[in-house]
Enzyme design. Sequence first.
Site, PDB file in Angstrom:
ATOM      1  N   ARG A 232       0.857  -1.174   0.000  1.00  0.00           N
ATOM      2  CA  ARG A 232       0.000   0.000   0.000  1.00  0.00           C
ATOM      3  C   ARG A 232       0.900   1.232   0.000  1.00  0.00           C
ATOM      4  O   ARG A 232       1.953   1.246   0.639  1.00  0.00           O
ATOM      5  CB  ARG A 232      -0.922   0.022   1.220  1.00  0.00           C
ATOM      6  CG  ARG A 232      -1.754  -1.225   1.392  1.00  0.00           C
ATOM      7  CD  ARG A 232      -2.695  -1.470   0.250  1.00  0.00           C
ATOM      8  NE  ARG A 232      -3.806  -0.531   0.214  1.00  0.00           N
ATOM      9  CZ  ARG A 232      -4.659  -0.434  -0.783  1.00  0.00           C
ATOM     10  NH1 ARG A 232      -4.507  -1.210  -1.855  1.00  0.00           N
ATOM     11  NH2 ARG A 232      -5.649   0.430  -0.750  1.00  0.00           N
TER      12      ARG A 232
ATOM     13  N   GLU B  87      -3.349   8.434  -5.302  1.00  0.00           N
ATOM     14  CA  GLU B  87      -3.444   7.880  -6.648  1.00  0.00           C
ATOM     15  C   GLU B  87      -4.667   8.446  -7.365  1.00  0.00           C
ATOM     16  O   GLU B  87      -5.711   8.647  -6.722  1.00  0.00           O
ATOM     17  CB  GLU B  87      -3.533   6.348  -6.585  1.00  0.00           C
ATOM     18  CG  GLU B  87      -2.293   5.708  -6.004  1.00  0.00           C
ATOM     19  CD  GLU B  87      -2.369   4.182  -5.962  1.00  0.00           C
ATOM     20  OE1 GLU B  87      -3.344   3.609  -6.530  1.00  0.00           O
ATOM     21  OE2 GLU B  87      -1.478   3.564  -5.386  1.00  0.00           O
TER      22      GLU B  87
ATOM     23  N   HIS C 204      -0.034   1.319 -10.294  1.00  0.00           N
ATOM     24  CA  HIS C 204      -0.820   0.360  -9.504  1.00  0.00           C
ATOM     25  C   HIS C 204      -1.349  -0.761 -10.407  1.00  0.00           C
ATOM     26  O   HIS C 204      -2.563  -1.015 -10.459  1.00  0.00           O
ATOM     27  CB  HIS C 204      -1.989   1.063  -8.796  1.00  0.00           C
ATOM     28  CG  HIS C 204      -2.475   0.309  -7.595  1.00  0.00           C
ATOM     29  ND1 HIS C 204      -3.013   0.922  -6.488  1.00  0.00           N
ATOM     30  CD2 HIS C 204      -2.509  -1.026  -7.315  1.00  0.00           C
ATOM     31  CE1 HIS C 204      -3.359   0.020  -5.590  1.00  0.00           C
ATOM     32  NE2 HIS C 204      -3.052  -1.178  -6.067  1.00  0.00           N
TER      33      HIS C 204
END
Length: 315
Positions: A224, A253, A272
């Site tokens: 994370r 993000e 990601h």
Amino acid sequence: MTMPTLLVLDADPPPRLGRLTGRVRIEHADESTLAERLPHADVLLVWDFTSHAVRRAWPGGGPRPRWVHTASAGVDHLMCPELAASDTVVTNARGVFDGPIAEYVAALVLAMAKDLPRTLGLQRERTWRHRETLRVAGTRACVVGSGPIGRAVAGTLTALGVTTALVGRTAGTGVHGPEDLDRLLARADWVVAAAPLTDDTRGMFDARRFGVMKPSARFVNVGRGPLVVEADLAQALAERRIAGAALDVFEHEPLGPGSPLWQVPGLIVSPHMSGDTVGWRDELGAQFVELYEHWAAGEPLANVVDKKRGYVPGH
């Protein structure tokens, strides 16, 4: 018998739930409508796992779904004190991303060892510059996070000849406890963050931890984003206190075009995507349908999250 209501917090493309047709009333919500529709749902599928709408909507009045499933490994985006204290069962997508993320980490390790980013840059410049690269076999890795993703990463790196140590919340067979972390970081050529985001892990990779690592070490985060103090990592790379890093997750993000992280020397940035292989959404949909069939039959669910800890216990 009343047909259960499944509320889907939508993302594009929507999940394929054809096997549930006629067995459940499927309704849809977005961030603007979730709060008003939540009290009427028996089950909530958080398909948009980038949204924080559940955390904002859950504390409102009225009944709440008996089961919440998120199409992601992490649950920090939806967890709030009210949900944690409720009787609602929370499940996650544990098992879908393990192998793909392990492959992605291996690709990053090989790319950094073989200096592939530099090779591609020199090719664009039409520059012929011979270099020597590193052997991966015989190096050491420290993987932080002993869940399925961390274990898959450790297994894949071991197959490449890397001596790998796994660090978890508590010590156990084949797993080191947090008290061993600094010692293992000091010996590692590769440090991989694959831990869930909890109060204990938030900001765990900071200036002190990067200072413990060898100047030749490389760091990878596929856990994370908030596990890492990004400014400290950027400074460690700029001052060459570590040799390189790769981030697939970030505190905020998507990473904005004005972020200084895009230009940090020795840092590989990816959006990601480490667990997202062709067909991954279909796998997530199929996993939810299988879980739903167990739930509808009154059978125990797999992947039940410990809401206080923030992850599925077991390792």
